[in-house]
Design a protein around this motif. Structure first.
Motif, PDB file in Angstrom:
ATOM      1  N   LEU A 290      -8.601   1.010  -1.744  1.00  0.00           N
ATOM      2  CA  LEU A 290      -8.067   1.661  -2.986  1.00  0.00           C
ATOM      3  C   LEU A 290      -7.559   3.202  -2.043  1.00  0.00           C
ATOM      4  CD1 LEU A 290      -9.439   0.659  -6.135  1.00  0.00           C
ATOM      5  CD2 LEU A 290      -7.116  -0.170  -5.014  1.00  0.00           C
ATOM      6  N   GLY A 291      -8.659   3.769  -1.483  1.00  0.00           N
ATOM      7  CA  GLY A 291      -8.349   5.093  -1.005  1.00  0.00           C
ATOM      8  C   GLY A 291      -7.577   5.104   0.037  1.00  0.00           C
ATOM      9  N   GLU A 292      -7.534   3.962   1.003  1.00  0.00           N
ATOM     10  CA  GLU A 292      -6.472   3.858   2.072  1.00  0.00           C
ATOM     11  C   GLU A 292      -5.275   3.484   1.594  1.00  0.00           C
ATOM     12  OE1 GLU A 292      -8.133   0.779   4.568  1.00  0.00           O
ATOM     13  OE2 GLU A 292      -9.148   2.186   5.720  1.00  0.00           O
ATOM     14  N   ALA A 293      -5.029   2.816   0.409  1.00  0.00           N
ATOM     15  CA  ALA A 293      -3.810   2.452   0.076  1.00  0.00           C
ATOM     16  C   ALA A 293      -3.094   3.823  -0.809  1.00  0.00           C
ATOM     17  CB  ALA A 293      -3.736   1.569  -0.997  1.00  0.00           C
ATOM     18  N   ARG A 294      -4.052   4.540  -1.456  1.00  0.00           N
ATOM     19  CA  ARG A 294      -3.434   5.858  -1.829  1.00  0.00           C
ATOM     20  C   ARG A 294      -2.922   6.665  -0.560  1.00  0.00           C
ATOM     21  NH1 ARG A 294      -7.666   5.295  -5.437  1.00  0.00           N
ATOM     22  NH2 ARG A 294      -8.982   6.812  -4.197  1.00  0.00           N
ATOM     23  N   GLU A 295      -3.609   6.773   0.376  1.00  0.00           N
ATOM     24  CA  GLU A 295      -3.412   7.695   1.512  1.00  0.00           C
ATOM     25  C   GLU A 295      -2.393   7.334   2.257  1.00  0.00           C
ATOM     26  OE1 GLU A 295      -3.934  11.073   3.924  1.00  0.00           O
ATOM     27  OE2 GLU A 295      -4.870  10.480   2.002  1.00  0.00           O
ATOM     28  N   GLY A 296      -2.169   5.749   2.351  1.00  0.00           N
ATOM     29  CA  GLY A 296      -1.139   5.295   3.265  1.00  0.00           C
ATOM     30  C   GLY A 296       0.337   5.249   2.671  1.00  0.00           C
ATOM     31  N   LEU A 297       0.229   4.816   1.221  1.00  0.00           N
ATOM     32  CA  LEU A 297       1.491   4.860   0.550  1.00  0.00           C
ATOM     33  C   LEU A 297       1.944   5.949  -0.419  1.00  0.00           C
ATOM     34  CD1 LEU A 297       1.283   0.943  -0.393  1.00  0.00           C
ATOM     35  CD2 LEU A 297       2.415   2.089   1.589  1.00  0.00           C
ATOM     36  N   LEU A 298       0.814   6.666  -0.972  1.00  0.00           N
ATOM     37  CA  LEU A 298       1.233   7.338  -2.097  1.00  0.00           C
ATOM     38  C   LEU A 298       0.809   8.983  -2.010  1.00  0.00           C
ATOM     39  CD1 LEU A 298      -0.239   5.279  -5.028  1.00  0.00           C
ATOM     40  CD2 LEU A 298       2.230   5.286  -4.165  1.00  0.00           C
ATOM     41  N   SER A 299       0.294   9.225  -0.738  1.00  0.00           N
ATOM     42  CA  SER A 299       0.076  10.431  -0.307  1.00  0.00           C
ATOM     43  C   SER A 299       1.319  11.440  -0.459  1.00  0.00           C
ATOM     44  CB  SER A 299      -0.651  10.435   1.124  1.00  0.00           C
ATOM     45  OG  SER A 299       0.142  10.170   2.001  1.00  0.00           O
ATOM     46  N   ARG A 300       1.105  12.634  -0.411  1.00  0.00           N
ATOM     47  CA  ARG A 300       2.030  13.818  -0.842  1.00  0.00           C
ATOM     48  C   ARG A 300       3.144  13.630   0.617  1.00  0.00           C
ATOM     49  NH1 ARG A 300       0.741  19.484  -2.382  1.00  0.00           N
ATOM     50  NH2 ARG A 300       0.075  18.373  -4.080  1.00  0.00           N
ATOM     51  N   ARG A 301       2.713  13.410   1.997  1.00  0.00           N
ATOM     52  CA  ARG A 301       3.373  13.446   3.040  1.00  0.00           C
ATOM     53  C   ARG A 301       4.061  12.146   3.094  1.00  0.00           C
ATOM     54  NH1 ARG A 301      -1.792  13.728   5.447  1.00  0.00           N
ATOM     55  NH2 ARG A 301      -2.401  12.038   6.823  1.00  0.00           N
ATOM     56  N   ASN A 302       3.512  11.000   2.583  1.00  0.00           N
ATOM     57  CA  ASN A 302       4.049   9.783   2.918  1.00  0.00           C
ATOM     58  C   ASN A 302       4.889   9.010   2.091  1.00  0.00           C
ATOM     59  OD1 ASN A 302       2.576   9.688   5.257  1.00  0.00           O
ATOM     60  ND2 ASN A 302       1.147   8.163   4.975  1.00  0.00           N
ATOM     61  N   TRP A 303       4.721   9.479   0.712  1.00  0.00           N
ATOM     62  CA  TRP A 303       5.246   8.400  -0.519  1.00  0.00           C
ATOM     63  C   TRP A 303       6.878   8.660  -0.235  1.00  0.00           C
ATOM     64  CZ3 TRP A 303       8.701  10.059  -3.943  1.00  0.00           C
ATOM     65  CH2 TRP A 303       8.701  11.382  -4.557  1.00  0.00           C
ATOM     66  N   PRO A 304       7.596  10.019   0.202  1.00  0.00           N
ATOM     67  CA  PRO A 304       8.930   9.967   0.202  1.00  0.00           C
ATOM     68  C   PRO A 304       9.484   9.005   1.332  1.00  0.00           C
ATOM     69  CG  PRO A 304       7.994  12.067  -0.171  1.00  0.00           C
ATOM     70  CD  PRO A 304       6.739  11.294   0.177  1.00  0.00           C
ATOM     71  N   GLY A 305       8.812   9.087   2.557  1.00  0.00           N
ATOM     72  CA  GLY A 305       9.385   8.440   3.628  1.00  0.00           C
ATOM     73  C   GLY A 305       9.373   6.735   3.310  1.00  0.00           C
ATOM     74  N   VAL A 306       8.061   6.568   2.458  1.00  0.00           N
ATOM     75  CA  VAL A 306       7.817   4.942   2.384  1.00  0.00           C
ATOM     76  C   VAL A 306       9.134   4.579   1.341  1.00  0.00           C
ATOM     77  CG1 VAL A 306       6.385   3.344   1.321  1.00  0.00           C
ATOM     78  CG2 VAL A 306       5.245   5.389   2.816  1.00  0.00           C
ATOM     79  N   ALA A 307       9.092   5.296   0.040  1.00  0.00           N
ATOM     80  CA  ALA A 307      10.091   5.066  -0.766  1.00  0.00           C
ATOM     81  C   ALA A 307      11.630   4.926  -0.263  1.00  0.00           C
ATOM     82  CB  ALA A 307      10.024   6.035  -1.786  1.00  0.00           C
ATOM     83  N   LEU A 308      11.967   5.838   0.569  1.00  0.00           N
ATOM     84  CA  LEU A 308      13.148   6.001   1.269  1.00  0.00           C
ATOM     85  C   LEU A 308      13.510   4.781   2.259  1.00  0.00           C
ATOM     86  CD1 LEU A 308      16.115   7.271   1.688  1.00  0.00           C
ATOM     87  CD2 LEU A 308      14.855   8.658   3.345  1.00  0.00           C
ATOM     88  N   SER A 309      12.613   4.446   3.055  1.00  0.00           N
ATOM     89  CA  SER A 309      12.674   3.360   3.830  1.00  0.00           C
ATOM     90  C   SER A 309      12.806   2.132   3.196  1.00  0.00           C
ATOM     91  CB  SER A 309      11.420   3.253   5.027  1.00  0.00           C
ATOM     92  OG  SER A 309      10.351   3.417   4.163  1.00  0.00           O
ATOM     93  N   SER A 310      12.005   1.748   2.229  1.00  0.00           N
ATOM     94  CA  SER A 310      11.869   0.613   1.621  1.00  0.00           C
ATOM     95  C   SER A 310      13.216   0.474   0.731  1.00  0.00           C
ATOM     96  CB  SER A 310      10.959   0.715   0.315  1.00  0.00           C
ATOM     97  OG  SER A 310       9.461   0.705   1.198  1.00  0.00           O
ATOM     98  N   ALA A 311      13.790   1.470   0.164  1.00  0.00           N
ATOM     99  CA  ALA A 311      14.961   1.273  -0.404  1.00  0.00           C
ATOM    100  C   ALA A 311      16.119   1.038   0.367  1.00  0.00           C
ATOM    101  CB  ALA A 311      15.283   2.617  -1.282  1.00  0.00           C
ATOM    102  N   VAL A 312      16.192   1.653   1.627  1.00  0.00           N
ATOM    103  CA  VAL A 312      17.197   1.492   2.749  1.00  0.00           C
ATOM    104  C   VAL A 312      17.010  -0.183   3.206  1.00  0.00           C
ATOM    105  CG1 VAL A 312      18.130   2.071   4.691  1.00  0.00           C
ATOM    106  CG2 VAL A 312      17.455   3.882   3.208  1.00  0.00           C
TER     107      VAL A 312
END
Length: 458
Positions: A290-312
């Motif tokens: 769970l900690g790796e999932a939060r760090e990889g997907l929901l961290s402050r520096r990652n979640w904007p890029g993950v959300a933008l790339s997933s939407a595109v």
């Protein structure tokens, strides 16, 4: 001869001098010998009795048959067997063969392929091969070029998402290598049965090159989970708000599913609040995941890029479906095609296909028929979409050939040394974290930050 006459050949116990054994083991052996002699005496006496009875019966004029019948008489046994036991009914050969096929390991291994073939065969039997051939004839050079352009956009953004997740797990991965590996995985997904073998290959190779198999595999899994979460959220909104074949059922099930989810969440929270912190190995592994999932997907520096790339990426797949519908001859509006595209993408997630073909064609044909657009148009759209997706993944074949050629030219020892020196997994210092946040955009990645493109990763 009388009954008491002793028959020749029968054992006769002879008296022997009694000698007291000296040790317990000798006494035990003596006792055992006495038991055996007693048993032999009993058998001899029984044999003499049977012989005497046979002589008496013979003297009285009875035959051997009478003696046999007397041996199995009702008074002695109670039941006379007059017929043979009925044999159990034999299982038909076809049923035995079918059971053997269903229990075979080969079928379990290739069940997805068999299911995909069965779905395609059923569709072609019901709708004919003309729909399939007509859809292929409508594909022209412009459509192939558009598919390649859409594929470039979606693949680069997917590779960027993978890079962000890998960095969240403290794995260095340059964008160029990520794009090449992602293209290769897409081509293997489209060319091999199951539709997921390319991602499995990508996960294993990434873990091997990174020096941490578990973390490399989890990075790929989290990257794919991010895409599925985006599809589930967007698909749920579309299917609940727009006209679709499952709108009525979705609206009826949505409150039930929502209440069940809230209830399950409340139970989990209550259990965790009332339970002492677990120190078991499973609990530690779950908290680490769970900690790796939060760090990889929901961290402050990652979640904007993950959300933008997933939407595109999701928009690219939907655009590819609309393009396929137009090529297949469908004049339906985008608002009508959007829920159908969501259903087709959800069906593609099932590992019951041959290079993506199978459930997608079945669901699309059913959805088009339910919307009044015709099952044939749905099948043609799905076939064209599959062809365009395969064309969009063809650069992965080039990557595969190049990696294979590099592996032939470079010796294995040179790769081992370079990989050991170049690949690293490390925890970032605060200054490195600031540098990574500033380089979050995909085109700012530096090759020095990641692993090199190596022949071993082919």
């Amino acid at each position: 001869m009388s009954v008491e006459t002793v028959r020749p050949g029968l054992p006769v116990r002879r008296p022997a001098a009694v000698v007291e054994p000296a040790t317990p083991s000798q006494r035990a052996l003596t006792l055992r010998a006495e038991v055996l002699h007693t048993r032999d005496d009993l058998l001899a006496a029984r044999t003499e009795a049977l012989v005497a009875r046979a002589e008496l019966l013979a003297a009285a004029g009875h035959s051997v048959t009478d003696l046999t019948e007397a041996a199995v008489s009702h008074d002695r046994i109670g039941v006379i067997v007059t017929a043979a036991r009925p044999r159990p009914a034999q299982t038909p050969r076809w049923r035995t063969a079918l059971r053997a096929v269903l229990n075979s390991r080969a079928l379990r291994t290739h069940f997805g392929t068999v299911a995909g073939v069965a779905i395609l065969a059923l569709l072609l039997w019901r709708l004919g091969t003309g729909v399939f051939l007509d859809g292929l004839r409508r594909i022209d050079g412009t459509a192939l070029l558009a598919a390649l352009v859409i594929g470039v956009v979606t693949t680069v953004l997917s590779a960027w998402r993978w890079q962000l997740v890998a960095r969240g797990l403290r794995i260095r991965l340059p964008l160029g290598v990520a794009v090449a590996d992602y293209y290769r995985a897409l081509f293997l997904n489209a060319a091999l049965p199951g539709g997921v073998l390319g991602d499995v290959h990508r996960a294993v190779r990434h873990g091997q090159s990174a020096g941490d198999m578990g973390r490399g595999v989890r990075a790929v899994v989290l990257e794919r989970v991010a895409g599925q979460i985006a599809l589930a959220l967007f698909g749920g909104v579309v299917l609940l708000t727009m006209d679709s074949p499952v709108l009525g059922e979705a609206r009826q099930l949505a409150p039930v599913v929502g209440l069940a989810a809230l209830g399950a969440l409340a139970v989990v929270v209550a259990v965790r609040m009332n339970r002492a912190p677990s120190s078991s190995r499973r609990g530690r592994a779950l908290r680490a995941a769970l900690g790796e999932a939060r760090e990889g997907l929901l961290s402050r520096r990652n979640w904007p890029g993950v959300a933008l790339s997933s939407a595109v990426v999701l928009a690219g797949h939907l655009g590819m479906f609309v393009l396929a519908a137009r090529i297949a001859g469908s004049a339906a509006s985008v608002a009508v095609l959007l829920p159908l595209a969501v259903l087709a993408l959800l069906a593609m997630g099932l590992p019951l296909n041959i290079g993506g073909f199978g459930p997608r064609e079945g669901v699309t044909a059913w959805a088009f028929a339910a919307m009044g657009l015709g099952a044939g148009a749905g099948l043609a759209t799905a076939i064209v979409y599959g062809v365009l997706s395969f064309v969009a993944s063809l650069p992965g074949a080039v990557v595969l050939v190049v990696r294979w050629y590099q592996g032939l030219r470079r010796p294995a020892t040179a790769y081992s040394d370079s990989a050991a020196d170049s690949v690293s997994i490390e925890k970032y210092a605060p200054k490195d974290a600031a540098k990574l946040s500033s380089n979050a955009f995909p085109f700012s990645a530096e090759p020095s930050e990641g692993r090199p493109m190596t022949p071993e990763s082919v």
